[in-house]
Each structure stands twice: as C-alpha cells, then as structure tokens.
Design an enzyme around this catalytic site. Structure first.
Site, PDB file in Angstrom:
ATOM      1  N   HIS A 107      -7.638  -5.275  -1.352  1.00 24.85           N
ATOM      2  CA  HIS A 107      -6.155  -4.827  -0.703  1.00 24.85           C
ATOM      3  C   HIS A 107      -5.614  -5.932   0.110  1.00 24.85           C
ATOM      4  O   HIS A 107      -4.206  -4.869   0.210  1.00 24.85           O
ATOM      5  CB  HIS A 107      -6.632  -3.342  -0.358  1.00 24.85           C
ATOM      6  CG  HIS A 107      -5.741  -2.761   0.160  1.00 24.85           C
ATOM      7  ND1 HIS A 107      -5.116  -1.760  -1.012  1.00 24.85           N
ATOM      8  CD2 HIS A 107      -4.711  -1.761   0.958  1.00 24.85           C
ATOM      9  CE1 HIS A 107      -3.609  -1.457  -0.381  1.00 24.85           C
ATOM     10  NE2 HIS A 107      -4.490  -1.004   0.700  1.00 24.85           N
TER      11      HIS A 107
ATOM     12  N   SER B  46       0.996  -1.565   0.031  1.00 28.77           N
ATOM     13  CA  SER B  46       0.068   0.295   0.348  1.00 28.77           C
ATOM     14  C   SER B  46       1.034   0.961  -0.136  1.00 28.77           C
ATOM     15  O   SER B  46       1.580   1.961  -0.911  1.00 28.77           O
ATOM     16  CB  SER B  46      -1.289   0.191   1.193  1.00 28.77           C
ATOM     17  OG  SER B  46      -2.072   1.704   0.880  1.00 28.77           O
TER      18      SER B  46
ATOM     19  N   ASP C 198      -9.242  -4.734  -5.346  1.00 28.72           N
ATOM     20  CA  ASP C 198      -8.749  -3.759  -4.843  1.00 28.72           C
ATOM     21  C   ASP C 198     -10.018  -2.284  -5.152  1.00 28.72           C
ATOM     22  O   ASP C 198      -9.830  -1.501  -5.681  1.00 28.72           O
ATOM     23  CB  ASP C 198      -7.333  -3.404  -4.932  1.00 28.72           C
ATOM     24  CG  ASP C 198      -6.894  -1.995  -3.595  1.00 28.72           C
ATOM     25  OD1 ASP C 198      -7.480  -1.820  -2.679  1.00 28.72           O
ATOM     26  OD2 ASP C 198      -5.178  -2.643  -3.556  1.00 28.72           O
TER      27      ASP C 198
END
Length: 759
Positions: free
Chosen positions: A727, A620, A695
């Site tokens: 995600h 991320s 995601d």
C-alpha cells in the site's frame, strides 16, 4: 519594442554611416540587456535553487530526531538508541534530564559477541532487563517476525529468546520470564532455567491464532500483541482468533523466479464473516488454560482491547458489537471467575477505540470519550460511577500522556489553541487549574519523565522544522534546547520556498480548514492552474500547522513550476467535534465529495486561478475521493490522480468499512451510490490510476475492477501498476519513479500556458 522604418534609397553615405552606428549601438544595447538579464537570472537561480524529485526521495530534506526515547523509572534520566556509523554498532545510552549530558552506556553491541547491532529495545517493568531486537522482518503493516535477545543489566548476561523468528516477545513484570508468539501459538520461557513451555497447541495458519491479532484487527484496531501479563507475573490473558470461516484473499507474488507464487491470507470484506474471538487465561503455576467469559451474551462481537488492572486478579476487557456503536468495559476477576460491566457507551454512529485507559492505585480509572460531542477526559470509580468530567470545551483532547499521583494532575495534548495546532496542558484530576505548558503555536507533543518532573517537547510548525526541548513541568519553562534542525532550515534558505498559507473557506455552511501554497513569485495579474490534494477519511487531518512531509516538498516543487496547490479538510475529517466528523455516517463519499467540488468551484472564481485547469489527487481514501471528484465533478475538474484507491466499499475490510457504513446487506445504496466504480460513465477529464499488486490493505482488485468498468464504458485513461509493492508503494527506485510519473501527468494535463497572462 522600438521599430526603425527607413527607406534605404533615401540614405546617402553619411546617413548610411549614421544608420549603421545607430544599428550597432542598438544591437550592442540589446546584447548588454540580454547578458544582464542572463546574469540576473543566474544570480537568482544560484540564490534560490529549485527542488528536484531526486532530492526529495534521496532524503535530502530529512529531519533529525530522537530515536527510541525511553524515560527511566528514576525520573531523572532517559535512554536513547544511538548508532555509531564508523563501527556500525548500536548502544543504549543514558542521559541526565537536567544537564542533558550522557551519564553512561547501559549496553553496546560492540561488547556483545552474539550481536553485531540491534535496531530497537524495550525494558521490563523494573528496568533490570532489556529486550534487544536484531533481525526483523515485516509481516503486515504493524506486525513483524524477529530475532531477539535479553540483556540482564546486572550480570551483563545475554540470552537468545528463540532460534526461531518470533513475534511480540514480552517480559514478565518481575523479569523472570518472557512470553512470545510463534506460528500462531504462545510460549513462555523461564530465563533462569531456560525451559520453554508451549501453552497453546491448536494454532494453525489461516485457521487459529493465539495471542497475536489477525489481519483486520492489526490494521483497524492498531495492535498486534493480543496477550498481557498480570502484575504478579503468574497469569497471561490472551485473545484466540478462529478465522477458519473467514474468506481468503490471494495475491500473486511475481518476484524474480521463473514462476510466481501466491500469498494467501484471511481478509474479511464488508459484510463477510469475521474471526470468532474468545478470551483465555494461562496460569503459570498450574499450567492450566481456561476460557474467560462475561455475564452477557454477545453475537458477532469484537475484543479490541485487554489490559490488566493494578489488582493482579482483575482483568479489564473491552467488548464491542459489530456495528461498533456500543462499547462495554468489563472487569473480570480471574480467581472468582466473575465479571462486571462497569461502563457501557452507545453512539448513534460509532465509537472510536483508543488506548486511553489508565488505572489509578484505587483502581478508579481515567478514560477518554466523545460523550459531550468532543473528545474529553473522564474519571470513573472502579465500579464505573462517573466521578468527574475532567476536561470540557468545544475542542478535542488529542493525546493523553499520563497521571501524576503525587500532584493529582493529568497531562494531555489538545486543540484548544485551534484545530490545526496542538499544545500540551496539565489539569487537576478535579478538572481545575488547567495550564498550557508549551509556548509556541504549531504542533507540540510531549514525552514525560517517569515522575513527570520534566518533559521533552517535540515542536514543529509550517515554518519551523522539528525542535526537541526540555521543559520543567511545574513551571512550564524551557530548561534546555536538546536538538533542532537549524541546519536543514539554513539549507532550505537556498531554495525558492513558498509560505504555506492557512485559512478557512466557507463551504456548504461550514468553515473548512485550508492551506495554500502559491509560487514564490506569485502575481495576482496572472492566472495559474490549481492542483488540489486531500485525504478526507473519517477523523483524519491534513491541514495542520506542522513541518513538511515529503509530499510538502513535492508541492513546493510544483509551486516553483507555476502551480497553486491547495488542501482542504472537508466534512467527515477530525478535531472539530463529533457532529462534524460523523456527518458522513452511512454515506462515505457523499458530503466529502460535495465539499471538494464546491471548494474547487469557489477557488476557480478567483481572478488568478484558471477554472479550466483544476486537478485533484489522493492516496488510499484520498484516491477514492479524487476518482469520485473527477467523475461526479466532471464540469469542474480537468484531471485526477488516484493512488491505491478504494473503488467500491464492498471490496474493503469489515471493521473499517462497517464502522462508518454498517454492512452492505443493510446499506446497499450507501455502498453503491458513492463508490467511483459506479460512476465511470461520467468521466470527461484525464485520469491516472496507480496501484501496487502486493497491496494487502486496499487490494489491487479495486483498480482491476475499475479498469474493466472504464473499458466497458469506453473511457480512455492512464494507469500504472507496481509489481509486488504494498500500500505504501516504495522500495529501491519506486517512489522516485512514482512521483516522476505523477509530475509528468500533471504537466501534460494542467501545465500548458503556465502563468498565462489575464490579458
């Protein structure tokens, strides 16, 4: 090795026999040495096992905890959700704080014909009724659709909330009614008559949402239920989201059917239009819905919190400008329809929204703020006049637990004992008599009894898995041990586990927190490849004195295989003051990358680290960082792995991105100069890019655009796509596959000449 150099022509028979015997004895000696070495190696191997990915992701090292702990209102007991594996039923059991003995079972699914088991529960205010969660389906990260039942403790009656899957069912304080969301509208059910009132009717998917947050509020303001009952159970305040003009984002869902489908939802990217929010009130008695307004004109604003005060007709609401550097706390009288702004905060960068707002009996309130440069506790009058700054110092309050009115005492968690540690403290409302209540250095967090007589402390450190201990709040002494993970600790003694070493490293004028994991048989006369991990997002922390996550076992596995693993929290991370955290404002990715690159350079100068074999990874925000590190630090890093990375801040959501960057229209250079998609031409090392197509947070668009940029720059790289994974990239065999992929890439790019001798 001894070398025998003998001319065979000079050997007579006697000499030959002697030579043969020497040779035989030498070969026998070599065999014995080899056997002894094998036995010793086998013995060591048996004593110290090697961690495997299968063990990590099968839950072999999972810790035991206390699920759904709730302190009962009497202050003497607590409830826990227990699961009976044999009967596959669940129960809510009551335990006595003092003895820790089970006193009774409030409800068991074995006694309810309608329910096989339930996965969660919540009480109403007077604990006469319980909401039981049965079926639950995720919507986004925090939101769910579920099937719920209400259990009346006195009558043992069970009432189904709705035949539909609904959201956020919430009992009124008096337990007579329940409110919930369904298909973007709000409903109230009278539990005595069974009558259901739908009090909003304009809800429509991807247009109007009543009482449930939209995607970006849920993700960035961390709440889903945007409605609240007042103390008298006769009014409900709620936020209405008009997302009609918010741009839509669509994701293909591949599934297993012949044709894929699409998931389409509203997602405001940085600089794009947000939902238009408004505040409304439903009066239970009159059945009237009215709009609530404040005496100030706001343009493009957020409502990140609403909460009723102890006065049944006074609602508190927080309003924030789009830049998120101005936060107003309003009190609205819902009978007189008047409003007063009692607190207005401003910051040169941004203000973090929290849940730390507590109203006392006189409606004065406790609030946390970074006003003096560190997060501390403040006490204000009901009109917003500062009564006292309760806590002070160059450390952070990291959790507010509550206020004991009888003792006039506040309980909180802080970093006073070092930014990598957490301790539980008490302090008088007047800021005096501060006392440390926990005893061990590490991470302590508390769950207090309703009257604050006791608290259950959850403790862990880098060397001790989670322990649950009952404390006497007044004395700060341990009453009893409740649960520990000694079985896991004993199990891990059989593995070649390395110590996680905590230290600081001086980088760019700052002492940055760092942890290091070295091979257990570390030899300073050898050189090792270095593998760095970081997240680095604003206010985050990865270097903390707490027990292992799943990734920590992976790092231990890599250390067992000959790598040194390091993590450094650079500028922009949290718990070291506002200035340290907010230095990255308007320039996300500039100072954080400089710190990681400089740290790698410094570490590469150590005699036992191979400066030619340094890698970095992250997920991320960490993937954004690792990509930038490889591109901008192409003379330092040999490889990088980026999982679900942001590749341009122009692709990410409005609330998060603009909090730190303002809008791309106002700050184009800040967005572009530090986004990795604009630095692909600098790639020299090995790059692995990973993303899930499902995601909804960091869209796979980030990776697809990065891939295209790399192709056009004629850069070779590797990538992996996980169909329909969000995600978190998990489900079934996914995590195991992912970590095998990353491990193999590390071995391929950094693993040659492991533990190479300096000679």
């Amino acid at each position: 090795m001894l070398k025998l150099a003998i001319d065979k022509s000079m050997i007579n028979s006697e000499q030959h026999v002697t030579f043969v015997n020497i040779k035989y004895k030498y070969m026998k000696f070599r065999h014995l040495v080899a056997v002894f070495g094998f036995l010793m190696t086998s013995l060591v191997f048996c004593q110290e096992k090697q961690i495997t990915l299968q063990e990590i992701w099968s839950g072999e090292f999972r810790t035991e905890g206390m699920q759904s702990l709730h302190s009962m209102a009497n202050g003497n007991e607590y409830s826990v959700l227990n699961f009976n594996r044999e009967s596959r039923t669940t129960s809510i059991d009551i335990y006595d704080y003092k003895t820790l003995e089970k006193t009774k079972t409030i409800v068991s699914s074995a006694d309810i014909a309608e329910i096989q088991y339930f996965s969660d529960y919540s009480f109403n205010k007077d604990e006469s009724k319980i909401i039981l969660t049965t079926k639950s389906e995720p919507v986004f990260r925090h939101s769910t659709l579920g099937e719920y039942y209400i259990y009346d403790i006195a009558s043992k009656k069970v009432t189904k909330v709705s035949d539909d899957l609904v959201q956020e069912p919430t009992l009124s304080p008096d337990g007579s009614k329940i409110a919930y969301g369904f298909e973007n509208n709000l409903y109230v059910k009278d539990l005595k008559s069974g009558k259901v009132e739908q009090f909003t009717t304009d809800g429509e998917k991807n247009k109007i949402i009543n009482g449930i947050t939209d995607w970006v509020y849920e993700e960035e303001f961390a709440f889903v239920r945007a409605f609240d009952w007042n103390a008298n159970s006769d009014q409900i305040a709620f936020i209405r989201f008009d997302e009609t003009n918010v741009p839509e984002f669509s994701m293909d869902v591949y599934g297993s059917d012949l044709y894929p489908t699409q998931h389409v939802f509203k997602y405001p990217k940085a600089g794009e239009e947000n939902s238009k929010v408004s505040l409304h009130l439903y009066d239970i008695n009159s059945k009237n819905v009215s709009q609530l307004k404040v005496d100030k004109a706001y343009d493009d604003f957020y409502i990140p919190r609403l909460k009723w005060t102890n006065e049944a007709n006074v609602l508190s609401v927080q309003l924030m400008n789009r830049h998120q550097n101005e936060l107003d706390l309003w009190m609205i009288d819902t009978k007189a329809m008047t409003s007063k702004n009692v607190l207005a905060e401003k910051d040169k960068a941004y203000i973090d929204v929290t849940f730390n707002l507590t109203f006392l009996k006189d409606n004065s309130f406790i609030w946390t703020s970074e006003l003096d440069g560190f997060n501390h506790i403040y006490h204000y009058s009901k009109t917003g006049k500062l009564i006292n700054q309760v806590t002070k110092g160059d450390w952070e309050v990291t959790n507010y637990y509550g206020f004991n009115e009888k003792k006039n005492t506040i309980y909180f968690q802080s970093t006073e004992n070092g930014s990598v540690n957490r301790d539980v403290f008490s302090i008088g409302l007047n800021g005096k008599n501060k006392k440390r209540l926990t005893q061990k250095d590490g991470t302590n967090s508390a769950s207090f009894s309703a009257d604050f007589t006791y608290f259950i402390n959850t403790f862990s450190s880098a060397t001790t898995p989670q322990e649950y201990t009952l404390y006497d709040t007044k004395s700060g002494k341990i009453v009893k041990q409740i649960k520990d993970n000694k079985v896991l600790a004993k199990q891990l003694e059989g593995y070649a586990m390395s110590k996680k070493e905590f230290s600081t490293i001086s980088i760019n004028g700052n002492d940055l927190n760092m942890w290091t994991i070295k091979p257990k048989d570390f030899d300073a006369n050898k050189v090792y490849p270095l593998f760095m991990y970081q997240y680095s997002g604003p206010g985050s922390q990865q270097v903390a004195n707490r027990w292992n996550s799943a990734n920590d076992y992976w790092y231990q596995m890599l250390a067992q295989q000959g790598y040194i693993v390091v993590c450094i929290d650079g500028r922009g991370t949290g718990f070291k003051g506002a200035d340290f955290k907010k230095v990255t404002q308007n320039k996300l990715g500039k100072y954080e990358i400089e710190d990681q690159i400089e740290a790698a350079k410094q570490l590469g100068k150590l005699d036992y680290i191979d400066a030619e074999r340094i890698g970095i990874w992250g997920w991320s925000y960490g993937g954004f960082m690792s990509s930038n590190a490889l591109f901008k630090g192409n003379d330092v890093f040999k490889m990088a792995i980026a999982v679900a990375p942001v590749t341009s801040w122009r692709f990410y959501d409005s609330i998060y991105t603009e909090r730190y960057m303002t809008t791309p229209q106002e700050n184009p250079s800040g967005y572009d100069e530090n986004s990795p998609i604009n630095h692909v031409d600098k790639l020299k090392g090995d790059f692995l890019l990973i993303h899930g197509t499902g995601d909804d947070n960091v869209h796979v668009q980030n990776t697809m655009r990065m891939v295209e940029a790399l192709i056009q720059a004629d850069k070779q790289f590797e990538w992996m796509i996980y169909p329909d994974k969000n995600h978190g990239i998990y489900g079934g065999n996914t995590r195991l596959h992912l970590y095998k992929k990353m491990t193999n890439f590390i071995h391929k790019t950094l693993g040659d000449k492991l533990e190479m001798s300096k000679d």
